[in-house]
Design an enzyme around this catalytic site. Structure first.
Site, PDB file in Angstrom:
ATOM      1  N   THR A 183       0.765  -1.082   0.042  1.00 11.57           N
ATOM      2  CA  THR A 183       0.202  -0.036   0.116  1.00 11.57           C
ATOM      3  C   THR A 183       0.823   1.155  -0.074  1.00 11.57           C
ATOM      4  O   THR A 183       2.006   1.207   0.543  1.00 11.57           O
ATOM      5  CB  THR A 183      -0.832   0.097   1.001  1.00 11.57           C
ATOM      6  OG1 THR A 183      -0.030   0.215   2.267  1.00 11.57           O
ATOM      7  CG2 THR A 183      -1.750  -1.065   1.505  1.00 11.57           C
ATOM      8  N   GLU A 330      -5.682  -3.986   1.205  1.00  8.23           N
ATOM      9  CA  GLU A 330      -5.638  -5.131   2.165  1.00  8.23           C
ATOM     10  C   GLU A 330      -6.916  -6.139   2.192  1.00  8.23           C
ATOM     11  O   GLU A 330      -6.977  -7.358   2.753  1.00  8.23           O
ATOM     12  CB  GLU A 330      -5.651  -4.795   3.647  1.00  8.23           C
ATOM     13  CG  GLU A 330      -4.314  -3.938   4.154  1.00  8.23           C
ATOM     14  CD  GLU A 330      -4.410  -2.355   3.726  1.00  8.23           C
ATOM     15  OE1 GLU A 330      -4.936  -2.013   2.722  1.00  8.23           O
ATOM     16  OE2 GLU A 330      -3.647  -1.736   4.250  1.00  8.23           O
ATOM     17  N   LYS A 440     -11.618  18.347  12.113  1.00 10.51           N
ATOM     18  CA  LYS A 440     -12.351  18.446  13.618  1.00 10.51           C
ATOM     19  C   LYS A 440     -12.441  19.784  13.843  1.00 10.51           C
ATOM     20  O   LYS A 440     -11.320  20.303  14.184  1.00 10.51           O
ATOM     21  CB  LYS A 440     -11.740  17.561  14.637  1.00 10.51           C
ATOM     22  CG  LYS A 440     -12.385  16.232  14.672  1.00 10.51           C
ATOM     23  CD  LYS A 440     -12.215  15.791  16.256  1.00 10.51           C
ATOM     24  CE  LYS A 440     -13.155  14.654  16.195  1.00 10.51           C
ATOM     25  NZ  LYS A 440     -12.685  13.628  17.457  1.00 10.51           N
ATOM     26  N   TRP A 445     -17.214  16.908  14.197  1.00  9.92           N
ATOM     27  CA  TRP A 445     -16.776  16.260  13.108  1.00  9.92           C
ATOM     28  C   TRP A 445     -17.272  16.984  11.879  1.00  9.92           C
ATOM     29  O   TRP A 445     -18.378  17.482  11.952  1.00  9.92           O
ATOM     30  CB  TRP A 445     -17.599  15.085  12.943  1.00  9.92           C
ATOM     31  CG  TRP A 445     -16.767  13.937  13.622  1.00  9.92           C
ATOM     32  CD1 TRP A 445     -16.365  13.672  14.997  1.00  9.92           C
ATOM     33  CD2 TRP A 445     -15.790  12.889  12.900  1.00  9.92           C
ATOM     34  NE1 TRP A 445     -15.613  12.549  15.034  1.00  9.92           N
ATOM     35  CE2 TRP A 445     -15.252  12.272  13.919  1.00  9.92           C
ATOM     36  CE3 TRP A 445     -15.795  12.772  11.232  1.00  9.92           C
ATOM     37  CZ2 TRP A 445     -14.562  11.120  13.546  1.00  9.92           C
ATOM     38  CZ3 TRP A 445     -14.966  11.684  11.399  1.00  9.92           C
ATOM     39  CH2 TRP A 445     -14.400  10.881  12.327  1.00  9.92           C
TER      40      TRP A 445
HETATM   41  P1  AMP Z   1      -6.027   1.256  -1.540  1.00  9.80           P
HETATM   42  O1  AMP Z   1      -5.610   0.466  -0.390  1.00  9.80           O
HETATM   43  O2  AMP Z   1      -5.023   2.167  -2.094  1.00  9.80           O
HETATM   44  O3  AMP Z   1      -6.814   0.777  -2.550  1.00  9.80           O
HETATM   45  O4  AMP Z   1      -6.893   2.430  -0.789  1.00  9.80           O
HETATM   46  C1  AMP Z   1      -8.073   1.983   0.382  1.00  9.80           C
HETATM   47  C2  AMP Z   1      -8.709   3.102   0.470  1.00  9.80           C
HETATM   48  O5  AMP Z   1      -9.464   3.919  -0.383  1.00  9.80           O
HETATM   49  C3  AMP Z   1      -9.841   2.778   1.468  1.00  9.80           C
HETATM   50  O6  AMP Z   1      -9.561   2.486   2.669  1.00  9.80           O
HETATM   51  C4  AMP Z   1     -10.875   4.051   1.338  1.00  9.80           C
HETATM   52  O7  AMP Z   1     -10.352   5.165   2.088  1.00  9.80           O
HETATM   53  C5  AMP Z   1     -10.613   4.414   0.017  1.00  9.80           C
HETATM   54  N1  AMP Z   1     -11.741   3.815  -0.907  1.00  9.80           N
HETATM   55  C6  AMP Z   1     -11.722   2.855  -1.727  1.00  9.80           C
HETATM   56  N2  AMP Z   1     -12.879   2.654  -2.254  1.00  9.80           N
HETATM   57  C7  AMP Z   1     -13.717   3.836  -1.920  1.00  9.80           C
HETATM   58  C8  AMP Z   1     -15.090   4.157  -2.306  1.00  9.80           C
HETATM   59  N3  AMP Z   1     -16.207   3.528  -3.047  1.00  9.80           N
HETATM   60  N4  AMP Z   1     -15.486   5.314  -1.444  1.00  9.80           N
HETATM   61  C9  AMP Z   1     -14.599   6.110  -0.634  1.00  9.80           C
HETATM   62  N5  AMP Z   1     -13.253   5.536  -0.442  1.00  9.80           N
HETATM   63  C10 AMP Z   1     -12.994   4.697  -0.957  1.00  9.80           C
END
Ligand code: AMP
Length: 541
Positions: A183, A330, A440, A445
């Site tokens: 990641t 993950e 915040k 929030w």
């Molecule tokens: P990654 O591991 O780079 O794919 O990032 C994962 C993160 O992307 C998640 O924990 C979310 O914060 C964000 N994410 C993925 N899909 C969505 C979605 N449909 N709406 C909002 N955030 C998303």
């Protein structure tokens, strides 16, 4: 207990999954549009033959069970060949994110213990910049179309040429690693996840379900998601198992060439992040009737929140259906998916749209819950905000060789996502923020995601990212960075007037920055940390 009488030891392997595509759907095509506009097209039968040759070549180069084989490649058919051949040879396919800084790439390749690298010739200069830090790489295989592979490297095509079509691979345990991704994490060092054969096979089955992505043999799928990002959301595996055609755009992700490809290849499904779709929507709006997208049945959009206005405009103006999915590196990555359930069909259009703009409910075998700061599980009331936790057969149970991040996993077996959400009575998750992006204000929030989505519904606005500005009295206040559509003039008052009826007064941004472009992460999400760093002190005077 009376044990089942079934062949429970029959392993769930990716080799079986790819063999299915290559055997039963040998005539279905796989297409790559190269940067120069030329098209490479071949059939799954040829693909599968070349996969076996590559697996033989890797074995001959000494790749054994568990060895990490890295790829540094764009989206194309040879990368797809590596997706199948590396796990078939017993190795672990490690897709390197070519948009990262060389320092990070060096760290990642070294941490993963990569020993072989498959690299596009156009990316060799990038490899040169981190090669010193990735000393474990003993073999470099270069994918070069015109020029010979440089001294000391092997040529991909020459390797395949020398091999036999018959591949007798090592036995595969379904729990062994098949692929890995890091990641890009904005805090701390990048963290690796190793996907097992079993987790990816189960993920593929769930993703292909009619009520999930509904991928089937008839589909022609555009893979805009980079193949280095969470296995291109698992789509290559879904296609190989069902025989669906894959269409790779290599590296040209500009809206117009993508639309040309979508129309010419009669695509039925396309997947990508909202920023890509925002560009496509603008191009469609600017050129009504230019592209025939009548074959397109769905677009899968995820990776960051999909604005409700985007879902609405695609459908209303262009008859294109957007399905929002949520996932993470993950989680292999599919976790939840937004679908209108049967009993919601009778809801008003507006209410259905609102439901589709949530991140949706969990796919089978993924469990979701959200907890408050004290770790108490919250009610599914649509209001209470807490951190989303998930568990399931394709959710990471730990990071690869990493003791620092073990607090992301709870003692009772859940993974803490870092996403702050509410969950409603339907089980639909609504993301308010990444924990690190939360605003915040005076202890209260404010959801940056909701403000962004509302701003992006404004007709003058192309993109908007809302982030925390430091404030002497309130600690933090929302600031909005906005990209306007071409030729529009900024009007802060107009944007505030537009937001005012929709939000509590204290939610309204204190200021707007009009930028030509928003900073994005390596996978195309808004990079709010960069905005905070650059403009976060704006309100301190
Ligand atoms: P990654 O591991 O780079 O794919 O990032 C994962 C993160 O992307 C998640 O924990 C979310 O914060 C964000 N994410 C993925 N899909 C969505 C979605 N449909 N709406 C909002 N955030 C998303």
């Amino acid at each position: 207990m009376i044990p089942g009488t079934m062949m429970d030891d029959c392993p769930l392997t990716l080799t079986a999954l790819f063999a299915r595509g290559g055997t039963f759907f040998a005539r279905n095509d796989i297409v790559t549009r190269r940067l120069d506009g030329s098209v490479h097209r071949y059939a799954y039968g040829d693909y599968w033959r070349r996969v076996r040759r590559l697996a033989n070549a890797l074995s001959r180069l000494g790749v054994k069970s568990g060895d990490r084989v890295a790829t540094l490649c764009w989206n194309h058919y040879r990368h797809f060949e590596a997706y199948a051949a590396v796990p078939a040879a017993g190795g672990i396919l490690h897709t390197l994110n070519l948009r990262l800084h060389p320092t990070d790439l060096g760290y990642i390749a070294n941490h993963a213990g990569d020993s072989v690298l498959i690299v596009d010739s156009s990316l060799l200069p990038l490899y040169e910049r981190f090669k010193g830090a990735a000393g474990g790489i003993r073999e470099v295989i270069v994918i070069a179309d015109d020029e010979p592979a440089p001294q000391g490297c092997r040529d991909y095509e020459a390797l395949l040429e020398a091999e036999s079509d018959v591949f007798d691979g090592p036995p595969i345990d379904e729990r062994q690693g098949a692929a890995m991704c890091y990641t890009s994490g904005t805090t701390g060092r990048p963290k690796g996840v190793v996907y097992s054969h079993r987790s990816t096979v189960l993920h593929t089955l769930a993703a292909c379900m009619t009520d999930s992505l509904g991928i089937c043999e008839n589909d022609r799928i555009l893979v805009v998601v980079p193949m280095f990002h969470a296995n291109a959301w698992g789509i290559p595996f879904c296609a190989a198992m069902t025989g669906a055609s894959l269409i790779f755009p290599e590296r040209d992700l500009r809206p117009e060439p993508l639309l040309d490809l979508m129309a010419a290849e009669r695509l039925t499904v396309a997947a990508g992040v909202p920023t890509i779709w925002g560009g496509i929507l603008a191009a469609l709006d600017e050129n009504p009737g230019r592209w025939d997208l009548s074959a397109l049945r769905t677009t899968i959009v995820g990776g960051s929140a999909v604005p409700q206005a985007m879902i609405d405009r695609f459908e209303q103006r262009h008859g294109v259906r957007v399905v929002q999915a949520w996932g993470m590196t993950e989680t292999n990555p599919l976790g939840t998916l937004s679908r209108v359930k049967r009993h919601m069909q009778g809801w008003s259009r507006e209410r259905r749209l609102e439901a589709r703009a949530t991140q949706g409910y969990a796919v089978p075998f993924v469990d979701t819950r959200h907890v408050d700061d004290a770790g108490r599980v919250l009610a599914w009331d649509g209001k209470s905000l807490g951190e989303l936790e998930v568990r399931g057969p394709w959710v990471a149970g730990r990071y690869y060789d990493n003791d620092e991040q073990q607090d992301r996993f709870t003692p009772d077996g859940w993974f803490k996502t870092g996403d702050i959400v509410a969950i409603d009575a339907e089980g639909c998750v609504r993301i308010a923020d990444r924990a690190k992006d939360v605003i915040k204000s005076g202890g209260e929030w404010i959801s940056s995601v909701e403000l962004e989505n509302a701003l992006m519904a404004h007709p003058l606005v192309r993109e908007a990212a809302v982030f925390a500005g430091r404030h002497p009295k309130w600690d933090e206040r929302p600031l909005a960075a906005v990209v306007l559509k071409a030729g529009e003039t900024p009007a802060k008052e107009e944007l505030t007037r537009y937001l005012a009826p929709k939000f509590a007064k204290f939610w309204l941004p204190d200021d707007y920055l009009f930028l030509d472009e928003l900073p994005k992460t390596s996978v195309g999400k808004f990079k709010k940390s960069a905005l905070r760093e650059k403009y976060g002190d704006l309100l301190l005077g």
